[in-house]
Design an enzyme around this catalytic site. Structure first.
Site, mmCIF file in Angstrom:
data_model
loop_
_atom_site.group_PDB
_atom_site.id
_atom_site.type_symbol
_atom_site.label_atom_id
_atom_site.label_comp_id
_atom_site.label_asym_id
_atom_site.label_seq_id
_atom_site.Cartn_x
_atom_site.Cartn_y
_atom_site.Cartn_z
ATOM 1 C CG HIS A 90 0.014 2.072 -9.234
ATOM 2 N ND1 HIS A 90 -0.281 2.125 -8.505
ATOM 3 C CD2 HIS A 90 -0.864 2.744 -10.199
ATOM 4 C CE1 HIS A 90 -1.021 2.077 -7.595
ATOM 5 N NE2 HIS A 90 -1.655 2.602 -8.723
ATOM 6 C CD1 TRP A 111 -12.644 -5.043 -9.468
ATOM 7 C CD2 TRP A 111 -11.756 -5.241 -11.999
ATOM 8 N NE1 TRP A 111 -11.721 -6.720 -10.778
ATOM 9 C CE2 TRP A 111 -11.332 -6.574 -12.024
ATOM 10 C CE3 TRP A 111 -11.471 -4.123 -13.074
ATOM 11 C CZ2 TRP A 111 -10.354 -6.349 -12.570
ATOM 12 C CZ3 TRP A 111 -10.680 -4.783 -13.823
ATOM 13 C CH2 TRP A 111 -9.744 -5.789 -13.576
ATOM 14 C CG ASP A 153 -2.646 0.769 1.275
ATOM 15 O OD1 ASP A 153 -2.021 0.965 0.826
ATOM 16 O OD2 ASP A 153 -3.064 1.246 2.079
ATOM 17 N N GLY A 204 0.508 5.454 -4.676
ATOM 18 C CA GLY A 204 -0.285 6.403 -4.792
ATOM 19 C C GLY A 204 0.403 7.674 -3.965
ATOM 20 N NE ARG A 229 -7.093 2.431 -6.334
ATOM 21 C CZ ARG A 229 -5.861 2.393 -5.683
ATOM 22 N NH1 ARG A 229 -4.371 3.025 -6.595
ATOM 23 N NH2 ARG A 229 -5.861 2.171 -4.508
ATOM 24 N NE ARG A 250 -8.614 0.323 5.921
ATOM 25 C CZ ARG A 250 -7.792 1.377 5.783
ATOM 26 N NH1 ARG A 250 -8.017 2.047 6.939
ATOM 27 N NH2 ARG A 250 -7.700 2.511 4.828
ATOM 28 N NE ARG A 304 -4.011 6.971 -7.434
ATOM 29 C CZ ARG A 304 -3.992 6.847 -6.280
ATOM 30 N NH1 ARG A 304 -3.704 8.263 -4.948
ATOM 31 N NH2 ARG A 304 -3.988 5.639 -5.696
ATOM 32 C CG LEU A 363 8.417 -18.096 -3.406
ATOM 33 C CD1 LEU A 363 8.631 -17.630 -2.800
ATOM 34 C CD2 LEU A 363 9.189 -16.808 -4.053
ATOM 35 C CD GLU A 377 2.228 -13.319 15.626
ATOM 36 O OE1 GLU A 377 1.645 -12.439 15.978
ATOM 37 O OE2 GLU A 377 1.523 -14.703 16.587
ATOM 38 C CB SER A 412 -8.386 -3.782 3.283
ATOM 39 O OG SER A 412 -7.719 -2.881 3.214
ATOM 40 C CD GLU A 460 -13.124 -4.635 -1.922
ATOM 41 O OE1 GLU A 460 -12.076 -4.969 -2.412
ATOM 42 O OE2 GLU A 460 -13.824 -5.942 -1.512
HETATM 43 C C1 FPP Z 1 -2.221 0.487 -3.366
HETATM 44 O O1 FPP Z 1 -1.645 1.667 -3.042
HETATM 45 C C2 FPP Z 1 -1.351 -0.368 -4.936
HETATM 46 C C3 FPP Z 1 -2.110 -0.915 -5.330
HETATM 47 C C4 FPP Z 1 -3.228 -0.854 -5.739
HETATM 48 C C5 FPP Z 1 -1.214 -1.931 -7.202
HETATM 49 C C6 FPP Z 1 -0.248 -2.502 -6.637
HETATM 50 C C7 FPP Z 1 0.441 -2.829 -7.767
HETATM 51 C C8 FPP Z 1 1.644 -3.430 -7.737
HETATM 52 C C9 FPP Z 1 2.860 -2.525 -7.602
HETATM 53 C C10 FPP Z 1 1.715 -4.379 -9.966
HETATM 54 C C11 FPP Z 1 1.978 -5.559 -8.907
HETATM 55 C C12 FPP Z 1 2.276 -5.898 -10.470
HETATM 56 C C13 FPP Z 1 2.987 -7.509 -9.661
HETATM 57 C C14 FPP Z 1 3.985 -7.931 -11.333
HETATM 58 C C15 FPP Z 1 2.718 -8.072 -8.083
HETATM 59 P P1 FPP Z 1 -2.268 2.567 -3.938
HETATM 60 O O2 FPP Z 1 -2.391 2.799 -5.058
HETATM 61 O O3 FPP Z 1 -3.016 2.279 -3.102
HETATM 62 O O4 FPP Z 1 -1.619 3.689 -2.555
HETATM 63 P P2 FPP Z 1 -2.658 4.819 -1.878
HETATM 64 O O5 FPP Z 1 -3.236 3.872 -0.775
HETATM 65 O O6 FPP Z 1 -1.563 5.981 -1.342
HETATM 66 O O7 FPP Z 1 -3.344 5.858 -2.519
#
Ligand code: FPP
Length: 244
Positions: A32, A64, A15, A18, A66, A185, A28, A126, A198, A187, A62
């Site tokens: 990513h 989706w 998390d 953004g 965005r 949380r 944002r 893994l 844990e 989520s 959830e």
């Molecule tokens: C949460 O940050 C992050 C996401 C919803 C997307 C995470 C996805 C990736 C890092 C790509 C994953 C790629 C692979 C190959 C597994 P947020 O956008 O909710 O951040 P914020 O809470 O600060 O808005």
């Protein structure tokens, strides 16, 4: 690090992408992109430590809701990252699989996923589970529907049956769940499987989360006393508590 108590399975709620970007005046999606670099670092670290499974929450059901352009960047990142990492997964013995509701995934993403899942299915070092279009409640409901559709009688319904119908079937429940960015949380992540996990919460935003902090989280986990609802007889009675 204590080698005898390495967690078998670590889940990570990645998390803060953004906020990381917004703090730097960037769009944002830059967060990513940077987040994907951390994914590669974590997978490498996980194979190095010797854990059996790593589950990464990449996109919740959830999510989706965005904006469409943000969704398409995340899907694009997944597609390119998976295509790029396939050979690496083969070299490193990584089995890749998606957990989540596949119905809404774009066709091209679904095709790459299928190819990488099939290609890596026999790898043993893994298991990398990417939670995509994932919701814990949705997963439980899908399992319940399968039970109803099979016509099972009530007395055959038990925890083992539910576990075997989860997307995570065959992988041990997560010992440790990490969440970045200061939120505390779950989520809707691995609701069924996290009954005795844990938790490690950190203020670090996902794009800044390093291998060193992963190791720190594992060391912190190793200090915890896991009782699974029983009492720990090696501790004085006064320290025993009711829950898990
Ligand atoms: C949460 O940050 C992050 C996401 C919803 C997307 C995470 C996805 C990736 C890092 C790509 C994953 C790629 C692979 C190959 C597994 P947020 O956008 O909710 O951040 P914020 O809470 O600060 O808005």
């Amino acid at each position: 690090m204590e080698k005898s108590s390495i967690p078998k399975h670590i889940g990570i709620i990645m998390d803060g992408n953004g906020r990381w970007a917004e703090m730097r005046g960037l769009p944002r999606v830059e967060g990513h992109k940077r987040g994907v670099e951390r994914v590669s670092e974590m997978v490498e670290a996980a194979t190095g430590i010797g854990i059996e499974a790593l589950s990464l929450y990449a996109f919740s059901i959830e999510n989706w809701k965005r904006p469409e352009d943000e969704i398409s960047v995340i899907m694009g990142l997944l597609e390119t990252t998976l295509s790029r990492e396939f050979l690496n997964f083969m070299r490193e013995g990584i089995r890749f699989r998606i957990i989540g509701n596949r119905d809404r995934l774009p066709r091209t993403v679904g095709a790459v996923i299928e190819q990488v899942e099939k290609g890596t299915a026999e790898n043993k070092r893994l298991t990398l589970q990417c939670a995509l279009s994932y919701g814990g409640r949705d997963e439980i409901i899908r399992a319940a529907k399968k039970i109803v559709q099979s016509g099972a009688s009530a007395d055959t319904v038990n925890e083992e049956l539910f576990s075997s119908l989860m997307d995570t079937a065959g992988v041990p429940d997560p010992d440790l769940i990490i969440r970045t960015s200061g939120e505390q949380r779950i989520s809707n992540f691995l609701l069924w499987q996290s009954a005795y996990s844990e938790f490690y919460f950190t203020d670090t935003l996902w794009p800044d989360f390093t291998k060193d902090e992963l190791l720190e989280a594992v060391r912190e986990y190793q200090k915890r006393s896991r009782r699974f609802g029983a009492v720990n007889l090696s501790q004085p009675k006064a320290f025993n508590s009711w829950g898990g």
